[in-house]
Design an enzyme around this catalytic site. Structure first.
Site, mmCIF file in Angstrom:
data_model
loop_
_atom_site.group_PDB
_atom_site.id
_atom_site.type_symbol
_atom_site.label_atom_id
_atom_site.label_comp_id
_atom_site.label_asym_id
_atom_site.label_seq_id
_atom_site.Cartn_x
_atom_site.Cartn_y
_atom_site.Cartn_z
ATOM 1 N N HIS A 1 18.747 22.436 -26.572
ATOM 2 C CA HIS A 1 19.164 21.633 -27.719
ATOM 3 C C HIS A 1 18.411 22.035 -28.981
ATOM 4 O O HIS A 1 18.964 21.994 -30.080
ATOM 5 C CB HIS A 1 18.920 20.151 -27.406
ATOM 6 C CG HIS A 1 19.550 19.205 -28.372
ATOM 7 N ND1 HIS A 1 20.904 18.953 -28.401
ATOM 8 C CD2 HIS A 1 19.016 18.453 -29.366
ATOM 9 C CE1 HIS A 1 21.171 18.085 -29.357
ATOM 10 N NE2 HIS A 1 20.048 17.765 -29.962
ATOM 11 N N ASP B 1 13.617 15.674 -41.325
ATOM 12 C CA ASP B 1 14.015 14.556 -40.469
ATOM 13 C C ASP B 1 13.335 14.675 -39.113
ATOM 14 O O ASP B 1 13.215 15.763 -38.559
ATOM 15 C CB ASP B 1 15.547 14.593 -40.318
ATOM 16 C CG ASP B 1 16.048 13.802 -39.134
ATOM 17 O OD1 ASP B 1 15.539 12.696 -38.904
ATOM 18 O OD2 ASP B 1 16.948 14.299 -38.445
ATOM 19 N N HIS C 1 25.462 13.384 -24.608
ATOM 20 C CA HIS C 1 24.841 12.802 -23.416
ATOM 21 C C HIS C 1 24.387 11.359 -23.651
ATOM 22 O O HIS C 1 24.676 10.477 -22.831
ATOM 23 C CB HIS C 1 23.661 13.667 -22.954
ATOM 24 C CG HIS C 1 24.078 14.921 -22.224
ATOM 25 N ND1 HIS C 1 25.086 15.743 -22.677
ATOM 26 C CD2 HIS C 1 23.622 15.475 -21.078
ATOM 27 C CE1 HIS C 1 25.217 16.758 -21.831
ATOM 28 N NE2 HIS C 1 24.344 16.614 -20.856
ATOM 29 N N GLN D 1 14.080 6.296 -34.057
ATOM 30 C CA GLN D 1 14.925 6.653 -35.191
ATOM 31 C C GLN D 1 14.298 6.264 -36.537
ATOM 32 O O GLN D 1 13.259 5.621 -36.594
ATOM 33 C CB GLN D 1 16.279 5.952 -35.034
ATOM 34 C CG GLN D 1 17.039 6.405 -33.801
ATOM 35 C CD GLN D 1 17.496 7.840 -33.910
ATOM 36 O OE1 GLN D 1 18.421 8.172 -34.640
ATOM 37 N NE2 GLN D 1 16.829 8.726 -33.192
ATOM 38 N N GLY E 1 25.495 23.710 -38.383
ATOM 39 C CA GLY E 1 26.169 23.473 -37.106
ATOM 40 C C GLY E 1 25.229 23.052 -36.007
ATOM 41 O O GLY E 1 24.038 22.784 -36.224
ATOM 42 N N ARG F 1 20.594 11.282 -41.820
ATOM 43 C CA ARG F 1 19.254 11.723 -42.226
ATOM 44 C C ARG F 1 19.243 13.209 -42.553
ATOM 45 O O ARG F 1 18.562 13.648 -43.481
ATOM 46 C CB ARG F 1 18.219 11.404 -41.139
ATOM 47 C CG ARG F 1 17.842 9.952 -41.065
ATOM 48 C CD ARG F 1 16.565 9.729 -40.265
ATOM 49 N NE ARG F 1 16.629 10.273 -38.920
ATOM 50 C CZ ARG F 1 17.246 9.684 -37.886
ATOM 51 N NH1 ARG F 1 17.857 8.528 -38.065
ATOM 52 N NH2 ARG F 1 17.252 10.233 -36.695
ATOM 53 N N ASP F 2 19.981 14.011 -41.767
ATOM 54 C CA ASP F 2 20.040 15.442 -42.056
ATOM 55 C C ASP F 2 20.515 15.694 -43.481
ATOM 56 O O ASP F 2 20.097 16.657 -44.128
ATOM 57 C CB ASP F 2 20.994 16.145 -41.079
ATOM 58 C CG ASP F 2 20.355 16.398 -39.721
ATOM 59 O OD1 ASP F 2 19.117 16.447 -39.643
ATOM 60 O OD2 ASP F 2 21.100 16.545 -38.732
ATOM 61 N N TYR G 1 18.402 26.852 -29.029
ATOM 62 C CA TYR G 1 19.636 27.652 -29.023
ATOM 63 C C TYR G 1 19.463 28.956 -28.237
ATOM 64 O O TYR G 1 20.025 29.993 -28.607
ATOM 65 C CB TYR G 1 20.097 27.948 -30.460
ATOM 66 C CG TYR G 1 20.435 26.722 -31.262
ATOM 67 C CD1 TYR G 1 21.685 26.121 -31.134
ATOM 68 C CD2 TYR G 1 19.519 26.141 -32.130
ATOM 69 C CE1 TYR G 1 22.003 24.980 -31.860
ATOM 70 C CE2 TYR G 1 19.831 25.005 -32.854
ATOM 71 C CZ TYR G 1 21.072 24.431 -32.715
ATOM 72 O OH TYR G 1 21.384 23.303 -33.427
ATOM 73 N N LYS H 1 26.922 18.589 -42.558
ATOM 74 C CA LYS H 1 26.634 19.109 -41.216
ATOM 75 C C LYS H 1 27.363 18.249 -40.188
ATOM 76 O O LYS H 1 27.674 17.075 -40.447
ATOM 77 C CB LYS H 1 25.130 19.070 -40.938
ATOM 78 C CG LYS H 1 24.715 19.752 -39.627
ATOM 79 C CD LYS H 1 23.215 19.634 -39.401
ATOM 80 C CE LYS H 1 22.778 20.377 -38.144
ATOM 81 N NZ LYS H 1 21.334 20.216 -37.886
ATOM 82 N N HIS I 1 26.078 14.049 -30.203
ATOM 83 C CA HIS I 1 25.244 13.075 -29.502
ATOM 84 C C HIS I 1 25.970 12.692 -28.216
ATOM 85 O O HIS I 1 26.216 11.522 -27.944
ATOM 86 C CB HIS I 1 24.946 11.862 -30.388
ATOM 87 C CG HIS I 1 23.493 11.508 -30.403
ATOM 88 N ND1 HIS I 1 23.018 10.222 -30.300
ATOM 89 C CD2 HIS I 1 22.390 12.287 -30.478
ATOM 90 C CE1 HIS I 1 21.699 10.222 -30.327
ATOM 91 N NE2 HIS I 1 21.293 11.466 -30.435
#
Length: 719
Positions: free
Chosen positions: A47, A266, A95, A312, A525, A114-115, A50, A89, A93
């Site tokens: 995650h 973030d 799982h 969060q 992405g 937030r991103d 990559y 972007k 989310h």
């Protein structure tokens, strides 16, 4: 606390393979302690690193004259003129949303917002792409209800309009739903904030909400398949608070005006670990953290828990020290935590202290940059078998089958739970191909869409990847927007299976070809792999989120069709039924090849629409369900009947690409025909709007009857 022994089981539980652990030993020249193991696990999981996709992601086009910032930051940034930029972007989310649907979806929305505002942009629009199991599966109803409520609950409270998206159902998602969240914001092009730390001895500041134990290990959980232990993963799902996030955004945007921010990041996947390491690595610096200073809302938290918590509404910032008092005052005003928790250091070290002792000491650049990068074995997806004959069917019966399916029924049940009009700049709300939001205080607007047809990708990953981009391009074009750029959210199964890896490689190839041909670079992405349950993968679902610019709202294509309008079809029709909606919904078949995407034709046809948009009243692209479904949706939206020229099943329901339906007056239609002749694009008259019935050749039904079916089918299917 007694340190656990480094057993094979403990290492495996952290998602690390024996050879990866061996590399950690080589790097450290010693065994890691428990906290260090957790940090490596967080930074080296799929995650965050990559590691299975990096090789192929590098092949995507990411640059263009409009691109201010491409992949690698929190979000992509694209110039829209007049000193302004759009920041956007899309991220998964998946799982968490299957384990705990409400909080999983809600925190997915929170994370993507937030991103965007981390970059200095105020969010102006959100979208989502949702893939669920079949309605009769025992978990689907609760997952759908929870996810939709979570998306709406967070976005509505935060105060951002949700203006588009898609919802699909397929048995391949029975055990693993997909929740892809998109957000876009506006910023001044010369005031974008980045995450690279700079300067030695600069304070590292923790901002926002307090740290708890929720989400510990979330990134590692997101990089693994599901099995019978799925319920044990519930504690790894974060809990969101949109009201705190709203305050955090306002505080951050106010802080950015003070000149106090050197860099900001973030705290998303892997929390404090990933944010600190990325900031240090991008700036070529080390980071020292003192965990005793981290604001905590639970007692007795261990260094491991603090470093891996995904609580969060948190940010990490490198601060100009002379601005500390001014910055602290901003966060005090918004009743949020502001704590100096460390500093930048010249050494290449990630140094973590707790209760007077060093609990982790790792080489920071190596931790960030030496995650395994795999060239995984892959096999191309075999060519599809030729399509078996498709029986002729009464077109009205076939249309009823499509519009009564939850896949193609009206989605008002979903999007009416989302606030579409907050901020008062929404021009086109959900329900059509692309949502449109005015650039506040100007005559400009931005269009947003999200697209993919997973059946196509499974049958032919290259064509499916091309088609996802092409459909996004068409949806933007159909409202009169010039496509600018895209974000990709690549959802696939286990990349360690060569056939799954082949799907990923093929889809990225197709996406890259289409983005290059259509001048839509990928600027941001997310890759979500291991979407499998008990070894059964999802359909390959490379979602494309795209953004387009309408330079003057006078030129938007947004009027409904009217009685007396002519219906024109732009593009070639051969009647491609392979992998079509008709096959799936009417004949319970998913065979044949995906339709071919002629990228040069896509470009020509899109340019024709945009060049002649002032002569077009209503426009839609043709995709799932072909001519019949697109024409019905135009008539249903306009509440006026429609007569289509006679045709066969393939003509009405084929899914040939590069096509648009145009509604306009007879005089405008004549002008468009002349323009099409000059441009060398195929444009034909296929029907007219009249009366109160929908007629397909010799078959007809009252439009009101079809509309009732269409608007009630989704809620009926989900009970």
């Amino acid at each position: 606390m007694t340190e656990p022994a480094m057993t094979e089981d403990l290492i495996a539980a952290h998602g690390l393979k024996p050879e990866e652990y061996a590399e950690i030993l080589r790097i450290l020249n010693r065994d890691p302690n428990f906290t260090e193991l957790g940090i490596f696990s967080a930074m080296w999981n799929e995650h965050c690193s990559y590691k299975s996709s990096k090789k192929w992601l590098r092949t995507l086009p990411t640059e263009g004259p409009q691109v201010i910032c491409g992949p690698g930051e929190n979000a992509g940034v694209v110039d829209i003129g007049d000193g302004q930029a759009v920041v956007f972007k899309m991220e998964s989310h998946n799982h968490p949303s299957y384990i705990e649907p409400y909080q999983g979806a809600a925190t997915g929305v929170g994370g993507i917002l937030r991103d965007v505002f981390t970059m200095g942009a105020r969010p102006i629009a959100a979208m989502n792409s949702l893939s669920f199991g079949m309605p009769d599966h025992p978990k689907t109803r609760s997952v759908v209800s929870g996810v939709v409520a979570g998306v709406g609950g967070y976005g509505n409270c935060f105060g951002v309009p949700t203006i588009g998206g898609e919802v699909r159902f397929h048995p391949a998602y029975n055990g693993n739903c997909l929740v892809n969240a998109f957000a876009a914001g506006l910023a001044d092009a010369n005031a974008i904030f980045y995450s690279a730390a700079s300067g030695v001895g600069m304070p590292v500041v923790y901002l926002g909400a307090k740290t708890g134990r929720d989400g510990v290990g979330g990134a590692t959980m997101a990089s693994a398949e599901f099995d019978e232990t799925i319920e044990e993963k519930r504690p790894t799902v974060q809990v969101g608070d949109p009201f705190t996030e709203k305050r955090l955004m306002e505080a951050c945007l106010e802080l950015m005006q003070t000149g106090a921010v050197i860099s900001i990041q973030d705290m998303g996947a892997a929390g404090l670990t990933c944010s600190a390491v990325e900031m240090g690595d991008k700036g070529g610096l080390g980071i020292r953290l003192d965990l005793d200073r981290v604001p905590q809302r639970e007692t007795g938290m261990t260094p491991y828990e603090m470093m891996l918590s995904e609580s969060q509404e948190r940010m990490l910032m490198v601060l100009r020290p002379e601005k500390e008092a001014e910055a602290r005052a901003v966060f005090d005003k918004w009743d949020l935590d502001f704590a100096i928790v460390g500093e930048t250091i010249p050494e290449d070290r990630f140094l973590i202290e707790h209760q007077g002792r060093i609990v982790a000491d790792l080489p920071l650049a190596t931790l960030a940059g030496s995650a395994p990068e795999y060239d995984r074995p892959w096999v191309p997806t075999p060519a599809a078998e030729p399509l078996a004959p498709v029986p002729e069917i009464d077109p009205i019966d076939a249309l009823k089958a499509l519009i009564s399916s939850p896949n193609y029924a009206h989605k008002a049940w979903v999007y009416e739970q989302y606030d579409q009009m907050v901020m008062a700049d929404t021009v086109i709300a959900p329900g059509l191909g692309a949502g449109v939001v005015r650039v506040h205080g100007t005559s400009k607007a931005l269009a947003f869409t999200s697209d993919v047809t997973p059946r196509y990708v499974r049958a032919n990953p290259v064509e499916g990847g091309r088609q996802a981009v092409a459909e996004a391009y068409r949806n933007l074009t159909a409202v009169g927007a010039t496509p600018l750029a895209a974000t990709d959210n690549l959802n696939f199964g286990n990349p360690e299976k060569p056939e799954i890896m082949g799907q990923l490689v093929g889809a990225i190839q197709g996406i890259g070809e289409a983005c290059k041909a259509l001048d839509m670079p990928i600027v941001s992405g997310n890759v979500s792999l291991y979407n499998e349950t008990d070894g059964e993968p999802i359909l390959p679902t490379p979602t494309i989120g795209a953004v387009g610019l309408i330079e003057d709202l006078e030129h938007i294509i947004a009027r409904p069709a009217r009685a007396g309008h002519v219906l024109l079809l732009l593009g070639e029709t051969t009647g491609h039924l392979g992998q079509s909606a008709l096959l799936a919904e009417v004949f319970n078949r998913e065979d044949g090849d995906a339709p071919h995407v002629d990228l040069e034709a896509e470009r020509r046809h899109g340019a024709f629409i945009r060049a002649n948009r002032d002569w077009i009243d209503a426009c839609t692209d043709l995709s799932d369900g072909g001519l019949a479904l697109a024409a019905f949706e135009m008539a249903e939206t306009a509440e006026v009947g429609l007569v289509l020229e006679p045709g066969d099943t393939a003509t009405y329901f084929g899914e040939d690409q590069g096509r648009y339906l145009i509604a306009c007056s007879f005089d405008k239609a004549e002008a468009l025909m002349v323009a099409a002749g000059r441009a060398g694009v195929p444009l034909t008259s296929v029907g007219r709007f009249t009366g109160d019935k929908l007629r397909l050749g010799t078959s007809e039904a009252p439009l009101a009857e079809l509309s009732t079916l269409y608007r009630g089918a989704f809620a009926a299917a989900l009970g």
